[in-house]
Design a protein around this motif. Structure first.
Motif, PDB file in Angstrom:
ATOM      1  N   LEU A   1       1.393   9.592  -6.006  1.00 36.41           N
ATOM      2  CA  LEU A   1       1.836  10.966  -5.790  1.00 36.41           C
ATOM      3  C   LEU A   1       2.944  11.354  -6.764  1.00 36.41           C
ATOM      4  N   VAL A   2       3.912  10.479  -6.951  1.00 42.55           N
ATOM      5  CA  VAL A   2       5.012  10.769  -7.877  1.00 42.55           C
ATOM      6  C   VAL A   2       4.481  10.994  -9.289  1.00 42.55           C
ATOM      7  N   GLU A   3       3.614  10.123  -9.752  1.00 39.01           N
ATOM      8  CA  GLU A   3       3.076  10.264 -11.102  1.00 39.01           C
ATOM      9  C   GLU A   3       2.257  11.545 -11.250  1.00 39.01           C
ATOM     10  N   ALA A   4       1.486  11.887 -10.207  1.00 34.20           N
ATOM     11  CA  ALA A   4       0.685  13.110 -10.273  1.00 34.20           C
ATOM     12  C   ALA A   4       1.574  14.336 -10.415  1.00 34.20           C
ATOM     13  N   VAL A   5       2.688  14.350  -9.704  1.00 29.60           N
ATOM     14  CA  VAL A   5       3.615  15.484  -9.781  1.00 29.60           C
ATOM     15  C   VAL A   5       4.289  15.525 -11.149  1.00 29.60           C
TER      16      VAL A   5
ATOM     17  N   SER B   1      -6.113  11.001   7.976  1.00 30.70           N
ATOM     18  CA  SER B   1      -7.483  11.309   8.375  1.00 30.70           C
ATOM     19  C   SER B   1      -8.070  12.377   7.461  1.00 30.70           C
ATOM     20  N   GLU B   2      -7.207  13.182   6.851  1.00 26.99           N
ATOM     21  CA  GLU B   2      -7.606  14.166   5.847  1.00 26.99           C
ATOM     22  C   GLU B   2      -6.524  14.219   4.776  1.00 26.99           C
ATOM     23  N   ILE B   3      -6.908  14.181   3.515  1.00 23.32           N
ATOM     24  CA  ILE B   3      -5.917  14.199   2.438  1.00 23.32           C
ATOM     25  C   ILE B   3      -5.945  15.485   1.633  1.00 23.32           C
ATOM     26  N   GLY B   4      -6.853  16.399   1.938  1.00 23.75           N
ATOM     27  CA  GLY B   4      -6.916  17.621   1.162  1.00 23.75           C
ATOM     28  C   GLY B   4      -7.126  17.313  -0.311  1.00 23.75           C
ATOM     29  N   ALA B   5      -6.267  17.866  -1.171  1.00 25.03           N
ATOM     30  CA  ALA B   5      -6.391  17.661  -2.622  1.00 25.03           C
ATOM     31  C   ALA B   5      -5.433  16.593  -3.145  1.00 25.03           C
ATOM     32  N   MET B   6      -4.761  15.874  -2.271  1.00 27.33           N
ATOM     33  CA  MET B   6      -3.819  14.859  -2.742  1.00 27.33           C
ATOM     34  C   MET B   6      -4.566  13.744  -3.471  1.00 27.33           C
ATOM     35  N   PRO B   7      -4.012  13.256  -4.580  1.00 29.86           N
ATOM     36  CA  PRO B   7      -4.707  12.269  -5.420  1.00 29.86           C
ATOM     37  C   PRO B   7      -4.594  10.857  -4.860  1.00 29.86           C
ATOM     38  N   LEU B   8      -5.231  10.629  -3.729  1.00 25.79           N
ATOM     39  CA  LEU B   8      -5.084   9.354  -3.039  1.00 25.79           C
ATOM     40  C   LEU B   8      -6.399   8.601  -2.874  1.00 25.79           C
ATOM     41  N   GLY B   9      -7.473   9.107  -3.445  1.00 25.50           N
ATOM     42  CA  GLY B   9      -8.744   8.420  -3.315  1.00 25.50           C
ATOM     43  C   GLY B   9      -9.395   8.705  -1.972  1.00 25.50           C
ATOM     44  N   PRO B  10     -10.500   8.051  -1.679  1.00 18.84           N
ATOM     45  CA  PRO B  10     -11.228   8.328  -0.434  1.00 18.84           C
ATOM     46  C   PRO B  10     -10.452   7.871   0.787  1.00 18.84           C
TER      47      PRO B  10
ATOM     48  N   ALA C   1       0.811  -1.213   0.000  1.00 16.35           N
ATOM     49  CA  ALA C   1       0.000   0.000   0.000  1.00 16.35           C
ATOM     50  C   ALA C   1       0.845   1.264   0.000  1.00 16.35           C
ATOM     51  N   VAL C   2       1.996   1.217   0.670  1.00 21.07           N
ATOM     52  CA  VAL C   2       2.853   2.404   0.698  1.00 21.07           C
ATOM     53  C   VAL C   2       3.369   2.704  -0.705  1.00 21.07           C
ATOM     54  N   TYR C   3       3.794   1.665  -1.434  1.00 20.82           N
ATOM     55  CA  TYR C   3       4.255   1.870  -2.791  1.00 20.82           C
ATOM     56  C   TYR C   3       3.138   2.438  -3.670  1.00 20.82           C
ATOM     57  N   ALA C   4       1.939   1.897  -3.555  1.00 19.60           N
ATOM     58  CA  ALA C   4       0.827   2.367  -4.381  1.00 19.60           C
ATOM     59  C   ALA C   4       0.552   3.848  -4.120  1.00 19.60           C
ATOM     60  N   GLU C   5       0.569   4.234  -2.851  1.00 19.85           N
ATOM     61  CA  GLU C   5       0.314   5.633  -2.508  1.00 19.85           C
ATOM     62  C   GLU C   5       1.439   6.532  -3.012  1.00 19.85           C
TER      63      GLU C   5
END
Length: 465
Positions: free
Chosen positions: A349-353, A400-409, A341-345
């Motif tokens: 993030l890396v790809e989004a940037v 608990s909150e991700i703001g606008a980070m592209p991590l899903g719900p 899961a850490v790799y997926a997250e």
């Protein structure tokens, strides 16, 4: 007599001296023979004490990297204040590399740094140009930091300025390759704020800073990760970081550097040593090549040279014991280990940037402006500040909150973190290691030096990182 010549404004000429074995190759050779490289975080303003500290740590273990940590004035380019303090006999919290003359700094290193003992400059600056010029003039070529990790946690320098400054510094260091050197740069991105940052973000920032270095021309890079609150999650994180390094850093000599826990440290001697040993074991289990150690004094004061030497020895012995107990079949990085899961997250993030701009520096600026990267509890003006983290029932760091980070719900979105909850989270590791010890051990006092007045301990001061 110890040289004390000061220069308020070091000259801009860079004379590159003959260098011993490269930093990256030293680490690789140690790892190949089964030794974990251990390293302190130590810096002193007095040349004699700085030299003595390096000499003391040099022989502490089989494979040791020396550290010269830079003082707070130098990290913000305030050499005038550093010189005034030195001329007034006021100790600084690190070595003022841009204020001492090259003659003085050469004296500190003469006969100390060699093929079996590389020295790294650590500083914490968002404006590192003068520092990297000074270290190159001394024949040094290893340092650390990054445009994000040495900006957001340390002050209010605009991220735009830090990216530009680090671009210039990386290009300068990469230019040293023309002299026959192989300059080494370590990311600090895996250590953002030291604690309460979920590993996916730490791994992503560390990987992005490493890629930033690579695109600037560096080919010897280490990627950092700081031990957090759950050993299994930490193993996943280091495996994920190794996988990302393999994917994004071709034609690069890279390794993983692990930091012993950087948050509130255990207050007892036994608890502190136990946490240090756990970090050494984590390094062995995950294939990390280098470990930045912490000492028994971390919760109370700045450690002495002797305490740093003890930490190096404890960590090296713990790593050797753990490797021997695991036997020759230990496999620190099986293919399936990084499929977590850490790799997926981190990969998301890396790809989004990377998709924001072909220029990675610009992509980082856009990522923070849009909240695609958002460090929890970081008050820097360029950080969105909408993300929040928590420690779940198993001790894992989660969002608990991700703001606008592209991590899903996020399942726990909407839960508010109270002041009491934040304190509990910050002291989680400290309490766990102190409480798991027998009561007789938990009351073990620190050496008498810990109880001396501050005036008698000034010479031991250092700076993070």
């Amino acid at each position: 007599m110890t040289p004390q010549t000061l220069a308020a404004a070091p000259d801009s000429r860079t004379t590159v001296h003959r260098r011993p074995l490269s930093f990256g190759r030293f680490v690789a050779e140690a790892q190949n023979r089964g030794a974990l490289v251990v390293q302190p975080r130590m810096g002193f303003s007095g040349p004699a004490l700085m030299r003595a500290g390096l000499l003391a740590t040099k022989g502490a273990a089989d494979a040791v990297v020396g550290t010269m940590t830079i003082d707070s004035y130098t990290r913000v380019s305030d050499e005038a204040s550093a010189v005034r303090a030195l001329n007034s006999g006021v100790p600084l919290n690190g070595f003022p590399i841009t204020s001492y003359s090259p003659h003085t700094s050469h004296w500190v290193l003469d006969g100390v740094r060699d093929a079996g003992f590389p020295v790294q400059i650590r500083h914490g600056s968002a404006r590192p140009q003068r520092i990297v010029t000074a270290l190159a003039r001394l024949g040094l070529d290893a340092t650390e930091g990054g445009p994000v990790s040495y900006c957001l946690p340390y002050g209010r320098t605009p991220l735009l300025d830090s990216v530009r400054n680090w671009q210039e510094s990386c290009e300068f260091l990469a230019g040293l390759r023309a002299t026959g050197a192989e300059p080494h740069l370590e990311t600090f991105g895996g250590c953002m704020l030291g604690q309460l940052c979920p590993p996916g973000l730490l791994v992503a920032i560390s990987a992005l800073e490493a890629l930033f270095f690579h695109r600037a021309g560096l080919r010897s890079i280490s990627l950092s990760y700081a031990q957090q609150t759950n050993a299994a999650q930490d193993r996943d994180a280091v495996h994920a970081l190794r996988r990302l390094a393999g994917e994004f850093l071709p034609d690069t000599d890279w390794h993983i550097v692990l930091y012993t826990y950087m948050g509130l440290y255990p207050q007892t001697r036994s608890g502190s040593l136990d946490l240090l040993e756990r970090s050494a074991e984590l390094a062995v289990e995950t294939g990390a090549a280098r470990l930045i150690v912490k000492t028994v004094a971390e919760a109370h004061r700045i450690p002495t040279v002797a305490e740093n030497v003890e930490a190096l020895r404890v960590a090296a012995r713990a790593a050797a014991r753990h490797r021997a107990a695991a036997g020759p079949g230990i496999l620190p990085d099986p293919p399936a280990a990084a499929d977590n899961a850490v790799y997926a997250e981190a990969r998301a993030l890396v790809e989004a940037v990377l998709n924001l701009d072909g220029d990675l520096g610009q992509a980082l600026l856009k990522a923070f402006a849009r909240g695609y990267l958002d460090v929890p509890f970081c008050l820097h003006p360029d950080n969105a500040g909408r993300s929040r983290s928590r420690i779940d029932g198993s001790g894992r760091l989660t969002w608990s909150e991700i703001g606008a980070m592209p991590l899903g719900p996020v399942r726990d979105r909407g839960r508010r973190l109270t002041a009491a909850g934040l304190f509990d989270a910050l002291s989680f590791v400290q309490r766990r290691h102190d409480r798991t010890l027998p009561s007789s051990l938990s009351r073990t006092p620190l050496p008498s030096a810990a109880r001396r007045p501050a005036a008698h301990r000034q010479h031991t001061q250092e700076v993070a990182p």
